[in-house]
Scaffold this active site. Structure first.
Site, PDB file in Angstrom:
ATOM      1  N   CYS A 153      -4.511  11.941  -4.098  1.00 46.71           N
ATOM      2  CA  CYS A 153      -3.141  12.360  -3.747  1.00 46.71           C
ATOM      3  C   CYS A 153      -2.110  11.465  -4.420  1.00 46.71           C
ATOM      4  CB  CYS A 153      -2.926  12.349  -2.238  1.00 46.71           C
ATOM      5  SG  CYS A 153      -3.824  13.659  -1.386  1.00 46.71           S
ATOM      6  N   HIS A 154      -2.205  10.147  -4.173  1.00 45.63           N
ATOM      7  CA  HIS A 154      -1.199   9.254  -4.743  1.00 45.63           C
ATOM      8  C   HIS A 154      -1.814   8.038  -5.416  1.00 45.63           C
ATOM      9  CE1 HIS A 154       0.584  11.502  -1.378  1.00 45.63           C
ATOM     10  NE2 HIS A 154       1.516  11.742  -2.269  1.00 45.63           N
ATOM     11  N   GLY A 155      -3.126   8.131  -5.733  1.00 47.94           N
ATOM     12  CA  GLY A 155      -3.765   7.097  -6.541  1.00 47.94           C
ATOM     13  C   GLY A 155      -4.016   5.772  -5.860  1.00 47.94           C
TER      14      GLY A 155
END
Lengths: 189, 416
Positions: A153-155
């Site tokens: 999703c956001h690393g």
């Protein structure tokens, strides 16, 4: 018709009739107080219906047989509607997890504190950033730069102890309450 | 106290200038001039409003736990009763709340009937009220179907089958209502949606009802118009406190039922899961539909029975043009008063025979009672409107209150 003058007249008549204002205040306060207390209790009993019901709470523990999981393999089970990551860690992975300076971590925590038996890591598979399920359980999944899990999703990158090493997540993957019922069976919850 | 002196200041004033909510509240709940002689029969409007709110709040919370599916509905209701925190309380309040709502609204309607609150200039106020009653009936009926017990299922079957009485289109209407060839899952899901939707329509009509009410203000036991400010007192604190006290008494009765006899007004058969193959021996609707049910069964012809039953409610819409007598209050109409009480008893009798099996003496009683029901509206009221002489009516509300006081003082001195 003028409503104001009507009100004023009533105020005047109150004055002329020598209203016992202390008594009136007392009645007003007690009535309001009781109404508020009753209303609050009624409101709470209604709001409480939205909390987990008994049948939901009854599902709060789950037993897992670890024996089929080979070293290096992972298993995902459901507990309270969430994925639980169980990883049978290799010696290498354990070493990787323990050869880290705690001071370098975002969320400082020793691997020893996060496991009951070194080869078994049990964590809640929910990214602590915004709740996605990180990759890394399946063979061929991207495991991130630290060999643990990677949240697409956001690393966020997690290491082999499920600790946050890089990315926006603030905390390590949560360790659920669990115990070894026998050598190869754990009870989560 | 006064709006001029108490010019709203600060944040309140800033908002009120742009959106006059505070002025609105002040006009409608505070300064609102109300006849000074209202009796406790004037509590029932606000009680109905409070009950509507209770029903909507508990209903929304129930809908969060309920599953509208023919296979799951019954079990989901049992889950509410057993597993959901205070779920039993939630459901018993909602269940008994429906009954309390009808009790309150029926008293409200009889009050209007007795004191002529439906007469000019309050005809639209009355019509909106009847519309609320109709919406309530539809909502209550569909709500009763949702637990998917035996009474739910067979009540739904019987009531929807009423429409099959209409020639030619009847069967198509029924199939349309069901969304199939029997009461089944499609029927349940649409009833759930409509049961959730209609209360909000009721809220809308209630808002109009209140707008219409505040146009001319409340009627009063004397049925005469407010003539000067001496006839009125401000709504707050005089009627807020009276409504508040009445609410307390009402809640004691309401929650007495909820806590001590929650199933008293229900039917035990509805705790048996719906079975499309077995009809219970004795189907009765909820008590608030019994008078209408009695009218339905009183007529030997299917279509006529259905028409009369609907007519029994519809006749209320045209009441302001059936009773055109200039005097509102039954207090000053000696004949109307007697026929009114007879009508009241007639409704109770209809309710009673509605709960009895449709055989033997009950059929005869229900026919006589049905006869009087329509006779009252269609014959007696128009005749009385033309020929009834009234007793002396006080010149104003204030005059009446003062003379009463005078009389009381006089009698008390006589006693000494």
């Amino acid at each position: 018709m003028d409503k104001k003058s009507l009100n004023d007249k009533l105020v005047e008549s109150d004055k002329t009739q020598k209203v016992d204002s202390e008594r009136r205040d007392f009645l007003f306060m007690t009535t309001t107080g009781l109404a508020l207390a009753g209303g609050a209790m009624a409101a709470w009993s209604m709001i409480d219906t939205m909390n987990p019901a008994k049948d939901v709470l009854a599902l709060s523990s789950t037993e897992v047989d670890l024996s089929p999981i080979e070293s290096g393999q992972s298993l995902t089970v459901m507990w309270r509607g969430k994925p639980i990551f169980i990883r049978h860690r290799t010696k290498d992975e354990i070493k990787q997890a323990r050869n880290v300076l705690v001071d370098d971590l975002t969320h400082k925590s020793l691997d020893e504190e996060r496991v009951k038996k070194p080869e078994w890591l049990v964590v809640v598979g929910v990214c602590t950033h915004l709740g996605c399920v990180p990759l890394g359980q399946k063979v061929g999944d991207e495991k991130g730069e630290f060999g643990g899990w990677f949240c697409p999703c956001h690393g966020s990158h997690y290491d082999t102890s499920g600790r946050i090493r890089k990315g926006p997540a603030p905390l390590n993957l949560d360790v659920p309450p669990y115990e070894f019922v026998s050598d190869e069976i754990i009870k989560i919850g | 106290m006064s709006t001029e002196k108490n010019e709203l200041k600060g944040v309140t004033g800033w908002i009120d200038k742009r959106l006059p909510v505070f002025t609105f509240i002040n006009h409608n709940l505070r300064d609102y001039p109300t006849p000074k002689n209202l009796s406790y029969f004037w509590n029932f409007g606000s009680l109905a409003g409070v009950t509507l709110v209770i029903m909507i709040v508990t209903g929304i919370l129930l809908a969060m736990q309920y599953t509208a599916n023919a296979d799951l509905a019954f079990d989901s209701v049992e889950r509410i009763m057993r597993d959901v925190n205070n779920g039993w309380l939630l459901r018993y309040i909602h269940m008994n709340g429906a009954s309390m709502f009808f009790i309150v609204v029926y008293i409200h309607i009889f009050r209007g009937l007795y004191y002529g609150s439906f007469k000019a200039p309050r005809e639209i106020l009355w019509i909106l009220g009847v519309l609320i009653l109709l919406l309530m009936m539809a909502t209550a009926f569909m709500g009763y179907v949702l637990p998917w017990g035996q009474m739910s299922f067979w009540g739904a079957t019987v009531i929807t089958n009423l429409f099959s009485a209409f020639p030619v289109i009847g069967d198509y209407i029924v199939t349309f209502l069901w969304g199939g060839f029997s009461v089944d899952n499609p029927t349940l899901t649409r009833f759930f949606v409509l049961h959730y939707l209609m209360p909000f329509l009721i809220v809308g009509v209630v808002a109009l009802h209140i707008v219409a009410l505040h146009q001319f203000g409340s009627n009063n036991p004397l049925g005469i118009d407010v003539k000067s400010e001496g006839d009125t007192i401000p709504f707050h604190p005089y009627y807020t406190v009276k409504d508040y006290f009445g609410l307390g008494v009402f809640l004691i009765i309401f929650f007495g039922l909820v806590f001590f006899a929650p199933n008293f007004l229900g039917h035990p058969d509805n705790y048996i899961p719906a079975d499309p193959l077995v009809t219970p021996a004795h189907i009765v609707p909820e008590w608030y539909f019994l008078p209408f049910y009695a009218i339905l069964r009183a007529v030997p012809d299917k279509l006529m029975g259905v028409i009369l039953m609907f007519a029994a409610v519809m006749v209320l819409f045209v009441l302001p043009w059936l009773d055109t007598h200039k005097t509102r209050s039954a207090q000053f109409r000696p004949y109307y008063k007697q026929f009114f009480w007879l009508f009241f008893i007639d409704c109770l009798i209809l309710g009673w025979v509605g709960s009895m099996p449709a055989e033997g003496i009950y059929v005869l009683i229900s026919r006589i009672a049905t006869g009087y029901y329509f006779l009252f509206f269609l014959v007696i009221l128009p005749i009385l409107s033309r020929y009834e002489n009234t007793r002396t009516i006080p010149t104003s509300i204030a005059a009446s209150v003062l003379s009463d006081k005078f009389v009381n003082e006089k009698t008390s001195t006589e006693n000494i």
